[in-house]
Design an enzyme around this catalytic site. Structure first.
Site, PDB file in Angstrom:
ATOM      1  N   TYR A 126     -21.045  18.430  65.599  1.00 55.17           N
ATOM      2  CA  TYR A 126     -21.040  17.006  65.224  1.00 55.17           C
ATOM      3  C   TYR A 126     -22.382  16.526  64.671  1.00 55.17           C
ATOM      4  O   TYR A 126     -22.426  15.977  63.563  1.00 55.17           O
ATOM      5  CB  TYR A 126     -20.581  16.149  66.403  1.00 55.17           C
ATOM      6  CG  TYR A 126     -20.533  14.676  66.075  1.00 55.17           C
ATOM      7  CD1 TYR A 126     -19.450  14.145  65.385  1.00 55.17           C
ATOM      8  CD2 TYR A 126     -21.567  13.825  66.437  1.00 55.17           C
ATOM      9  CE1 TYR A 126     -19.405  12.803  65.064  1.00 55.17           C
ATOM     10  CE2 TYR A 126     -21.533  12.482  66.125  1.00 55.17           C
ATOM     11  CZ  TYR A 126     -20.450  11.974  65.439  1.00 55.17           C
ATOM     12  OH  TYR A 126     -20.409  10.641  65.115  1.00 55.17           O
ATOM     13  N   LYS A 154     -23.186  15.295  60.660  1.00 60.86           N
ATOM     14  CA  LYS A 154     -23.650  13.966  60.252  1.00 60.86           C
ATOM     15  C   LYS A 154     -24.934  14.073  59.433  1.00 60.86           C
ATOM     16  O   LYS A 154     -25.159  13.289  58.513  1.00 60.86           O
ATOM     17  CB  LYS A 154     -23.832  13.060  61.472  1.00 60.86           C
ATOM     18  CG  LYS A 154     -22.513  12.676  62.136  1.00 60.86           C
ATOM     19  CD  LYS A 154     -21.595  11.936  61.167  1.00 60.86           C
ATOM     20  CE  LYS A 154     -20.350  11.398  61.875  1.00 60.86           C
ATOM     21  NZ  LYS A 154     -19.575  10.482  61.023  1.00 60.86           N
TER      22      LYS A 154
END
Length: 137
Positions: free
Chosen positions: A59, A63
């Site tokens: 994750y 990003k």
């Protein structure tokens, strides 16, 4: 890892490419991608950053890649007057955090809408949260 990157990076790129002809025909067009502070390389390089320990290849790194992709979009489209912006939603009550966030989904959406409606003099390639508070790269 692949599922997260397919959503946060490759999915964003596919939508961008599909929507680009419409964006080019739309006055005051905007691209607003939703990122995360855990994707900031600057904050993750600081040992005092509270979420530094969770930085990893899934994750958070997706990003980081989304941030780079949005900057690339902003640079590509700047001559056409199309703004590329990133915004950080904060910690909202979603499935991602087991609904333990501090704000509602509606509160998170409010800032995305505000950024999308900014005028033509809006800076491009920005990474902000709550009323233009800048987040470091």
């Amino acid at each position: 890892m692949r599922a997260v990157w397919d959503t946060n990076v490759f999915g964003v790129l596919a939508v961008y490419q599909a929507m680009l002809p419409l964006l080019r025909e739309t006055p005051n067009a905007r691209i607003v991608n939703v990122s995360s502070g855990v994707g900031s390389l600057t904050t993750n390089s600081d040992p005092a950053f509270a979420y530094r320990s969770i930085f990893g290849p899934v994750y958070p790194a997706s990003k980081t890649a989304l941030n780079a992709l949005t900057v690339a979009m902003a640079i590509e489209l700047e001559p056409e007057g199309i703004r590329g912006l990133r915004r950080l939603p904060g910690i909202h009550k979603t499935n991602l955090n087991g609904y333990a966030g501090t704000e509602t989904v509606e509160e998170g959406a409010r800032e995305a809408v505000r950024v999308a409606l900014l005028g033509p003099c809006t800076p491009t390639g920005t990474f902000t949260r709550w009323e233009n508070q800048t987040i470091p790269w």
